[in-house]
Design a protein around this motif. Structure first.
Motif, mmCIF file in Angstrom:
data_model
loop_
_atom_site.group_PDB
_atom_site.id
_atom_site.type_symbol
_atom_site.label_atom_id
_atom_site.label_comp_id
_atom_site.label_asym_id
_atom_site.label_seq_id
_atom_site.Cartn_x
_atom_site.Cartn_y
_atom_site.Cartn_z
ATOM 1 N N ARG A 410 1.354 -0.961 -0.483
ATOM 2 C CA ARG A 410 0.158 -0.297 -0.369
ATOM 3 C C ARG A 410 0.743 0.906 0.344
ATOM 4 N NH1 ARG A 410 -5.439 0.534 0.934
ATOM 5 N NH2 ARG A 410 -5.096 1.611 2.725
ATOM 6 N N ARG A 411 1.998 1.425 0.580
ATOM 7 C CA ARG A 411 2.561 2.266 0.571
ATOM 8 C C ARG A 411 3.403 2.400 -1.000
ATOM 9 N NH1 ARG A 411 8.322 2.358 0.397
ATOM 10 N NH2 ARG A 411 8.688 0.258 0.795
ATOM 11 N N LYS A 412 3.806 1.760 -1.470
ATOM 12 C CA LYS A 412 4.315 1.659 -3.009
ATOM 13 C C LYS A 412 3.078 2.081 -4.006
ATOM 14 C CE LYS A 412 8.346 -1.670 -2.714
ATOM 15 N NZ LYS A 412 8.294 -3.092 -3.226
ATOM 16 N N LEU A 413 1.908 1.668 -3.439
ATOM 17 C CA LEU A 413 0.679 2.151 -4.011
ATOM 18 C C LEU A 413 0.191 3.915 -3.774
ATOM 19 C CD1 LEU A 413 -1.113 0.878 -6.250
ATOM 20 C CD2 LEU A 413 -2.697 0.600 -4.204
ATOM 21 N N ARG A 414 1.148 4.261 -2.442
ATOM 22 C CA ARG A 414 0.440 5.431 -2.524
ATOM 23 C C ARG A 414 1.570 6.557 -3.377
ATOM 24 N NH1 ARG A 414 -4.079 7.048 1.179
ATOM 25 N NH2 ARG A 414 -4.376 4.786 3.000
ATOM 26 N N VAL A 415 3.555 6.181 -2.945
ATOM 27 C CA VAL A 415 3.835 6.358 -3.756
ATOM 28 C C VAL A 415 3.293 6.970 -5.260
ATOM 29 C CG1 VAL A 415 5.772 6.807 -4.480
ATOM 30 C CG2 VAL A 415 5.501 6.112 -2.074
ATOM 31 N N SER A 416 2.508 6.343 -5.570
ATOM 32 C CA SER A 416 2.507 5.738 -7.628
ATOM 33 C C SER A 416 1.061 7.189 -7.470
ATOM 34 C CB SER A 416 1.890 4.499 -8.211
ATOM 35 O OG SER A 416 3.346 3.197 -8.106
ATOM 36 N N LEU A 417 0.502 7.162 -6.107
ATOM 37 C CA LEU A 417 -0.852 7.667 -6.898
ATOM 38 C C LEU A 417 -0.455 9.517 -6.218
ATOM 39 C CD1 LEU A 417 -3.649 8.479 -6.209
ATOM 40 C CD2 LEU A 417 -3.470 8.050 -3.533
ATOM 41 N N GLY A 418 0.642 9.153 -5.571
ATOM 42 C CA GLY A 418 1.303 10.996 -5.467
ATOM 43 C C GLY A 418 1.985 11.471 -7.242
ATOM 44 N N ASP A 419 2.531 10.248 -7.231
ATOM 45 C CA ASP A 419 3.116 10.510 -8.740
ATOM 46 C C ASP A 419 2.322 10.833 -10.042
ATOM 47 O OD1 ASP A 419 6.141 10.342 -7.438
ATOM 48 O OD2 ASP A 419 5.337 8.170 -8.431
#
Length: 908
Positions: A410-419
């Motif tokens: 979920r952390r990596k997914l949130r970073v992708s969302l932020g990008d």
């Protein structure tokens, strides 16, 4: 839709007319779905043309457009285009180039003949599609085409596409609204009576009930009348003799569906649940009809479905959205879940289904894990096609569907969302995603995510949220954020002295040779310096000094080039005494950027050149350099939304001084709308507060100008007196002078000047000149309306400001001072001196390319010369103002050059 199709059928027969039509579907999930089917038609149109003609139509960056719409690769000229676009690494900039290519291509097609674009049901459209059509229609000089959009008026308020694209009020360029209203009550009843002519139960009451239920829609009215004739009753689905009110369209549709055999009914329900055109093979697998039943023919004859050929395959959809809606609404929860699962399995088995469509059906089928996987895959696909808003929505869906997945996932997914959000220019939302990811990230990564969040917040003007976070990040890397202006001054002076003592020499090192912590400290100072440079210049300049010192110590050429370019911009704000030093910095930054070859270093250097030219009063050079910088930033750089926003702010102000008021007013709404859509408070507030009032004054609307300024600054931070407050301060004073209210202008000046002085913004040379000129104009305007000692005191104070302006030692400021001196001379009755001062001002403005001020000087000279002799001056000035669409030249002259200039006027 029927009206537009009739129109298109009429014009298609004419020579030289190209019609490209498309349609949106509610559950269609392709990127840029409002234009997807239109692009299919464009691809077919291009393939039908001779190769030489297609080659001539190809825009330079057609591959960027093909990246967004892969169907264009079927065109031989597109497939064979040069691959230079692949060198662009930043997806945000690639999207900009794709948008430019679409605009260019449509322009070339339109130049070859009349071009009509039609998109039906755009209420189902997406934000990315709206952004592309905004680019297509933006001024100046949009392609000469007719764009027709059809939509349900009742869905306009909730459609993201329509809220983004269409204005609140129609009637101004480029949009016109044609309302296709339903049949009136009498017309609908007459049509119902005609359709029920052979019904045994024909009556006015029945016709009125049918007309009322149809809501004036001829298609629905016909279906209701057909059902009544067939049923021979007043009610559908009930006993004969029930009241006329029992006649409902949904009942009619459901009754027709209920009469179907199980095979056709299940097939129709599958098609309705699909929500968009579906290939026959997929629908057949999901519905599993009896091979002996010709379900397609049964449903087609009953006007329940329609089919179309797409390539070599057949697609099926509900005959009308109202039919689809009624069928879906009539399904039980169990049937709906089962049909979604059937569709998901069949689509999965087809091997070429859109992952977002699969995500939707697996979600409705209750399999959230599979739905999440497909949503994430669709998001990655959206990033590849530059549909950032869609990517952000899908990453959010993936997060919603995976609440129990492991934290690292979920952390990596949130970073992708932020990008994705950052690439879409939605800095506030991007910051939220980064911060959520930082909560569960390892220490080093968490700090980097917090830095990125703070950068996004500050650069997009979310000051109240961004500055506290910025302080925490700075503390973690050993920096303090000065809380007071005095503290900032001491820190600034200390770092300036340090730079002067050590010089700009450095030992070159590659970034790979430097510890990540050292690079992080440099980049943190860069983020703070750049983010605050157009908000809080004092603290921004302090961190620029730190940034430059750290970059020189590290020796990494790209960061040094970036730092020296930024230093040049700050140096230019100190005025002409530092012009030589500024030029040396620019030359060094440019040379280093070219040596490094890094596109962003080159772009930032060009931005600095444009800002420097502006600060030195070289408006034409500033405008030209700003356009050049914008091209480099858009085409070759990464993550440069803030730099582009800053370029726009300076370039529009350069247009004001150049007198290109019409172009300024044409460009501004597009930029503001884009900033608002991204929730970029920095860009929106700066653009509106600095420039928005000009458009209202051009239209002689001072009340609208005041409202624009108040609305622009209302949501801005009040932590301190920032650059945006300065913009609003000067704008309000200008409006008061335009409205012939000098006391109000002076009241604003008295109230705001203490905060302005405390902010140290007047250390910026061109801001200081603007402020002095504003105060001098206000004092001069008051003298026009008073007599005796009050008038003389005002004139004496205005002369003090004139002397300070002249002490700045720059040509354009001298011309402004001459304009004030002319007004003072005029009020003293010295019209000969006033004319000489106006003549000097006119020459100075012409030399500085300040056409608006030059026109005002000529207008005043015409007043002095009088009706018989001043026609040359007056006519030339009025002609120029008419070209700029200025409604009240006299009021604008009163704002920029107050005074009395009539020949023979008595001295005050």
């Amino acid at each position: 839709s029927a009206l537009v199709r009739q129109f298109l059928d009429d014009v298609r027969s004419r020579d030289g007319v190209t019609v490209l039509a498309g349609r949106c579907f509610e559950r269609e999930s392709v990127p840029y779905k409002a234009l997807d089917s239109l692009m299919d038609n464009l691809s077919r149109h291009l393939k039908s043309l001779p190769a030489t003609r297609v080659d001539a139509l190809m825009p330079r960056e057609v591959l960027a457009l093909a990246r967004v719409f892969p169907v264009l690769r079927r065109v031989e000229a597109v497939a064979g285009a040069r691959r230079r676009v692949l060198e662009i690494r930043d997806v945000h900039e690639l999207r900009r180039r794709a948008f430019d290519a679409f605009r260019d291509l449509m322009g070339r097609v339109a130049d070859a003949g009349s071009l009509i674009l039609f998109i039906d049901d755009v209420h189902w459209g997406d934000v990315d599609s709206a952004a592309l059509l905004e680019e297509l229609t933006r001024p100046p000089d949009p392609p000469p085409l007719l764009l027709v959009l059809a939509y349900r008026s009742e869905d306009a308020a909730t459609s993201p596409f329509l809220r983004r694209l269409l204005p609140a009020d129609f009637g101004s360029e480029p949009w016109r609204e044609i309302r296709v209203d339903p049949l009136g009550e009498r017309e609908a009843r007459d049509l119902a009576l005609s359709l029920l002519a052979d019904s045994p139960r024909r009556s006015d009451a029945l016709a009125s009930a049918v007309a009322r239920e149809s809501s004036g829609n001829p298609f629905f009215l016909t279906e209701l009348a057909r059902s009544v004739r067939r049923e021979g009753s007043l009610s559908i689905g009930g006993a004969a003799g029930e009241s006329d009110a029992a006649v409902t369209l949904d009942d009619v549709i459901r009754a027709r569906v209920a009469r179907l055999a199980p095979g056709p009914r299940r097939f129709l329900e599958i098609v309705a649940v699909a929500g968009r055109p579906i290939r026959y093979a997929v629908a057949k697998q999901a519905a599993d009809p009896d091979p002996k039943e010709n379900v397609i023919e049964v449903l087609r004859i009953g006007h329940l479905i329609r089919t179309r050929e797409v390539g070599t395959k057949e697609e099926i959809e509900a005959y009308h959205d109202r039919i689809r809606e009624a069928v879906v609404a009539g399904l039980s929860a169990e049937d709906s879940l089962a049909y979604h699962r059937r569709l998901a399995i069949a689509l999965d088995a087809s091997g070429d289904a859109d992952p977002e469509w699969l995500a939707l059906h697996w979600k409705e089928a209750g399999d959230l894990e599979r739905a999440a996987d497909y949503a994430i895959a669709a998001a990655a696909q959206a990033v590849e096609t530059l549909a950032f808003d869609r990517a952000a929505r899908l990453y959010s869906l993936g997060l919603d569907l995976t609440p129990s997945r492991e934290p690292d996932f979920r952390r990596k997914l949130r970073v992708s969302l932020g990008d994705a959000l950052a690439n879409a220019g939605r800095g506030g939302e991007a910051a939220s995603a980064y911060l959520a990811a930082a909560e569960v990230a390892p220490t080093a990564e968490a700090l980097e995510l917090q830095r990125r969040a703070a950068e996004q917040l500050v650069r997009t003007g979310h000051i109240e949220e961004g500055l506290p976070l910025l302080r925490r990040v700075l503390e973690r890397v050993g920096f303090r954020y000065p809380e007071t202006s005095l503290g900032s001054v001491f820190a600034f002076l200390f770092h300036r002295l340090w730079i002067r003592l050590r010089g700009l020499s450095f030992k070159e090192r590659d970034a790979s040779q430097l510890p990540p912590e050292q690079l992080f400290r440099i980049d943190t100072c860069w983020s703070v310096s750049l983010g605050l440079s157009m908000i809080d210049t004092l603290r921004g300049r302090d961190f620029q000094g730190r940034h430059l010192l750290l970059a020189l110590a590290a020796g990494e050429p790209y960061r040094i080039s970036r730092a020296i370019a930024n230093e040049a911009g700050y140096s230019a704000t100190r005025g002409p005494r530092h012009a030589r030093h500024t030029a040396e910095l620019l030359e060094r930054a440019t040379s280093l950027a070219e040596k490094v070859g890094h596109p962003q270093a080159i772009g930032i250097t060009q931005v600095a050149v444009g800002i420097t030219a502006f600060a030195e009063g070289r408006w034409k050079t500033s405008w030209e350099r700003a356009r050049r910088a914008e091209t480099i930033l858009r085409e070759r750089c990464t993550g440069v939304t803030w730099e582009l926003d800053t370029t726009h702010i300076y370039s529009l102000r350069a247009l004001f001084y150049l007198g290109e008021i019409a172009e300024l007013c044409d460009r501004l709404p597009v930029l503001v709308r884009d900033a608002r859509a991204r929730d970029d408070r920095f860009a929106e507030t700066s653009l509106r507060a600095r420039h928005g009032y000009v458009a209202h004054l051009r239209e002689d609307d001072p009340a609208g100008a005041r409202e624009e300024i108040r609305d622009a600054i209302a949501g801005w931070s009040n932590r301190a007196f920032y650059m945006q407050h300065y913009y609003a301060f000067l704008a309000e004073t200008d409006v008061a002078l335009y409205a012939n209210e000098p006391r109000e202008a002076l009241r604003i000046l008295r109230e705001r000047t203490p905060a302005l002085l405390a902010s140290r913004l007047l250390r910026v040379h061109h801001l200081r000149i603007e402020w002095l000129h504003q105060r001098a104009r206000s004092r001069l305007a008051l003298a026009v309306h008073t007599t005796g000692s009050e008038a003389e005191e005002s004139l004496a104070s205005a002369m003090e400001d004139v002397l300070r302006i002249e002490a700045e030692g720059v040509g354009w400021a001298d011309a402004l001072a001459s304009l004030i001196r002319a007004g003072i001379a005029g009020l003293h009755g010295n019209t000969d001196e006033a004319d000489e001062r106006l003549s000097a001002a006119e020459r100075g403005f012409d030399a500085a390319d300040m056409a608006l001020f030059a026109a005002v000087a000529r207008l005043r000279r015409g007043e002095i010369a009088g009706p018989g002799n001043g026609g040359g001056f007056t006519n030339r000035a009025l002609r120029w103002m008419a070209e700029q669409r200025i409604v009240r030249p006299d009021a604008l002259a009163g704002m920029l050059a107050p005074g009395r200039f009539e020949k023979g006027m008595e001295a005050k």
